[in-house]
Design a protein around this motif. Structure first.
Motif, PDB file in Angstrom:
ATOM      1  N   LEU A  13       0.841  -1.199   0.000  1.00  0.00           N
ATOM      2  CA  LEU A  13       0.000   0.000   0.000  1.00  0.00           C
ATOM      3  C   LEU A  13       0.874   1.245   0.000  1.00  0.00           C
ATOM      4  N   HIS A  14       0.539   2.183  -0.862  1.00  0.00           N
ATOM      5  CA  HIS A  14       1.248   3.458  -0.920  1.00  0.00           C
ATOM      6  C   HIS A  14       0.223   4.567  -1.067  1.00  0.00           C
ATOM      7  N   LYS A  15       0.134   5.409  -0.042  1.00  0.00           N
ATOM      8  CA  LYS A  15      -0.836   6.503  -0.005  1.00  0.00           C
ATOM      9  C   LYS A  15      -2.261   5.986  -0.201  1.00  0.00           C
ATOM     10  N   GLY A  16      -2.514   4.848   0.457  1.00  0.00           N
ATOM     11  CA  GLY A  16      -3.852   4.280   0.420  1.00  0.00           C
ATOM     12  C   GLY A  16      -4.201   3.517  -0.847  1.00  0.00           C
ATOM     13  N   ARG A  17      -3.228   3.384  -1.759  1.00  0.00           N
ATOM     14  CA  ARG A  17      -3.489   2.670  -3.004  1.00  0.00           C
ATOM     15  C   ARG A  17      -2.605   1.435  -3.090  1.00  0.00           C
ATOM     16  N   GLN A  32      -0.214  -1.102  -4.779  1.00  0.00           N
ATOM     17  CA  GLN A  32       0.754  -1.084  -5.870  1.00  0.00           C
ATOM     18  C   GLN A  32       1.557  -2.382  -5.857  1.00  0.00           C
TER      19      GLN A  32
END
Length: 298
Positions: free
Chosen positions: A83-87, A89
């Protein structure tokens, strides 16, 4: 923003100039080095053309695809999800990598030499890519099917680059001829025999300690040397005659490129020239933009 943009464009200019310089330098070496024939090749930095073969027909097998080859580069990657900034990946992480360093033969149809690929920049035209659910592939990828298989939900990616037997090769590197191991002189053989005898002291005493005092005196050493000389002369006369071995390896001077390529010389020259000119053009454009940027903000 101005400083960030200026720094970024300067970095791009430097990188593009480095790419230009590196490719132009390799281009000059390829164009300026004469292609030699193995029968008349001189010692030193040369370029050769021929076909690759395994040594004594002893093929090696690529560890992932199990294809017969003379060189391979194998790679296994695992797809990690995070997860990166809520997304969500994904990225591929290397978990296994292996490059063949086994020597092979280069033949120009008349003569042949060894090739040591260690440290070479190798360009192959066979690249296999396939996917699986296990860390090590349970199925192999055959050469007739080089297209990527459907990824689906498979988290492991397997890749291999290969050079297979009888492929045409262009090689530029350091050529040298090494004396065969059987080209020892009688004196060298005699010394080796005495060294081996010294390792077995009991046998040495049994054979040459004529006065049985438990030591080898000067007179007894002379007898041992004479026996070693006679045995060395006999070995020298009976040994099979072997030719010296020629090999092309990484150059002693690090600035000189060591390239093994399946692509012909003309295609390599075209490729390096295109990359060099493109990088130089990009460098000029970025430098022009830097000048405009500095004038605009000052």
């Amino acid at each position: 923003m101005y400083l960030f943009e200026l720094s970024a464009t300067i970095l791009i200019a430097l990188i593009s100039f480095y790419i230009f310089f590196r490719n132009w330098k390799q281009l000059r070496f390829i164009e300026d080095t004469l292609t030699a024939k193995l029968c008349s090749a001189h010692q030193g930095y040369i370029e050769l053309e021929g076909k690759g073969y395994p040594i004594h027909d002893q093929l090696i097998y690529a560890p992932l695809s199990n294809n017969q080859c003379i060189w391979y580069h194998s790679l296994i990657e695992y797809q990690e999800t995070f997860l990166h900034k809520g997304r969500s990946q994904a990225r591929w992480n290397i978990i296994y990598q292996n490059v063949s360093n086994q020597q092979f033969m280069l033949s120009d149809g008349t003569n042949s030499c060894l090739v040591d690929p260690d440290g070479a920049k190798i360009q192959s035209d066979i690249k296999l890519v396939w996917y699986g659910n296990t860390e090590w592939p349970t199925t192999t990828q055959i050469l007739e099917s080089q297209s990527m298989l459907n990824i689906g939900s498979k988290h492991y990616r397997y890749q291999e680059r290969l050079i297979i037997p009888r492929q045409s090769l262009y090689i530029i590197g350091q050529f040298k001829t090494l004396p065969s191991h059987t080209n020892q002189s009688v004196r060298e053989m005699m010394r080796d025999l005495i060294d081996n005898w010294k390792k077995d002291k009991l046998q040495l005493l049994t054979r040459f300690d004529t006065n049985k005092d438990g030591e080898i005196d000067q007179e007894e050493w002379e007898s041992a040397r004479l026996a070693a000389q006679l045995q060395a002369q006999q070995i020298y006369l009976e040994r099979p005659v072997e030719q010296d071995v020629s090999i092309i390896t990484k150059p002693d001077i690090s600035q000189r490129p060591f390239i093994i390529s399946v692509y012909p010389q003309k295609l390599l020259i075209k490729k390096y020239r295109q990359v060099a000119f493109s990088a130089f053009a990009l460098c000029l454009m970025v430098m022009g933009y830097i000048v405009w940027l500095m004038r605009t903000y000052h």
